[in-house]
Design an enzyme around this catalytic site. Structure first.
Site, short mmCIF file in Angstrom:
data_model
loop_
_atom_site.label_atom_id
_atom_site.label_comp_id
_atom_site.label_asym_id
_atom_site.label_seq_id
_atom_site.Cartn_x
_atom_site.Cartn_y
_atom_site.Cartn_z
N GLU A 40 1.19 26.86 -3.99
CA GLU A 40 1.63 28.14 -4.54
C GLU A 40 0.44 29.10 -4.50
OE1 GLU A 40 3.56 29.56 -8.83
OE2 GLU A 40 2.18 27.86 -8.75
N LYS A 106 10.75 31.39 -6.44
CA LYS A 106 10.60 30.54 -7.62
C LYS A 106 11.59 30.92 -8.71
CE LYS A 106 6.87 29.13 -10.80
NZ LYS A 106 5.45 29.40 -11.14
N CYS A 142 5.85 24.77 -8.58
CA CYS A 142 5.05 24.62 -9.80
C CYS A 142 5.90 24.36 -11.06
CB CYS A 142 4.15 25.83 -9.97
SG CYS A 142 2.70 25.52 -11.03
#
Length: 272
Positions: A40, A106, A142
């Protein structure tokens, strides 16, 4: 399928980070990898003002990633930031390469441990998978790792492997949580999980100048049985490992957690 996990420490300058990506992709290709996964925020590290750096998916930085993928002859997955309509940015994974062109925004934003990612980042809403060499692969980023339903959505869409680029926040117990969560998500969905974090800046002698999540390292390749097959430590490194999709079939025969569910299945994924 041979894959590579590139654990790097990125800085605030996208062009300099792109040069690191090119070198690492070349190394991955020489090792026989079909896919190389970067963390990321490969485009620019957290703690950098993101809005001035954000570019669309047809912008020059993304174009550079596509050229690197073409030159190396493999699929490159890398975190970047794209403009959002409300003035924020979107935390995006770009995935170009031979026969592959997709991206994932995300979904779950890191509004935790005193950090508010949603102040500057807009959430995505689509579950995304893609196919490479006959293997379906899911994308996550993440903080998504704390939400098992996303990884089960990958499995419901036919994925045998989930990719998890990250820039994990440091702090007491955070390494232990990272290691527990990546193994748990592989078990939840009975998929291979490639968890690729930013290297810990302190491991290269650079103390973080911000409280933003800048990485702790400890990238790992986890099997569908939850066992860690390969791992890195805190510093930069390139992990190369082999994923056997048939092992997913074998594990699902022994531990049928997907078939045995009694609550609803996840929303359909978008495949590319």
């Amino acid at each position: 399928m041979r894959i590579a996990l590139s654990q790097i420490t990125t800085g605030p300058e996208p062009e300099r980070n792109l040069a690191v990506l090119r070198e690492q992709a070349g190394r991955a290709a020489q090792a026989g990898a079909r896919l190389v996964v970067f963390p990321e925020a490969t485009m620019a590290c957290f703690g950098t003002p993101l809005a001035p750096l954000a570019e669309p998916l047809d912008g020059p930085w993304a174009g550079g990633v596509r050229r690197i993928a073409e030159e190396a002859g493999l699929v490159v997955v890398a975190g970047m930031f794209t403009p959002a309509p409300d003035g924020r940015v979107t935390n995006t994974l770009l995935a170009p390469g031979p026969g592959v062109e997709t991206s994932y925004d995300k979904i779950h934003l890191y509004d935790a441990f005193g950090y508010a990612e949603s102040d500057s980042v807009a959430p995505g809403s689509r579950v995304v998978t893609f196919d490479l060499d006959g293997v379906r692969i899911g994308l996550a980023t993440c903080y998504d790792v704390r939400f098992p339903e996303l990884f089960r959505a990958h499995a419901d869409a036919g994925a045998r492997l989930s990719l998890l680029p990250a820039s994990w926040g440091a702090g007491p117990g955070k390494r232990e949580q990272w290691e527990l969560l990546i193994r748990a998500r592989a078990l939840d969905a009975t998929v291979w999980l490639a968890a690729v974090g930013q290297a810990d800046p302190a491991a290269t002698g650079t103390a973080p100048a911000t409280s933003a999540p800048t990485g702790i390292g400890h990238s790992a390749l986890v099997g569908p049985d939850g066992a860690v097959r390969e791992r890195l430590e805190a510093g930069p490194g390139l992990l190369v490992g082999d994923v056997d999709p048939e092992e997913v079939t074998a594990v699902r025969r022994r531990v049928s957690v997907l078939a045995n569910r009694r609550l609803g299945r996840s929303s359909p994924a978008v495949s590319s």
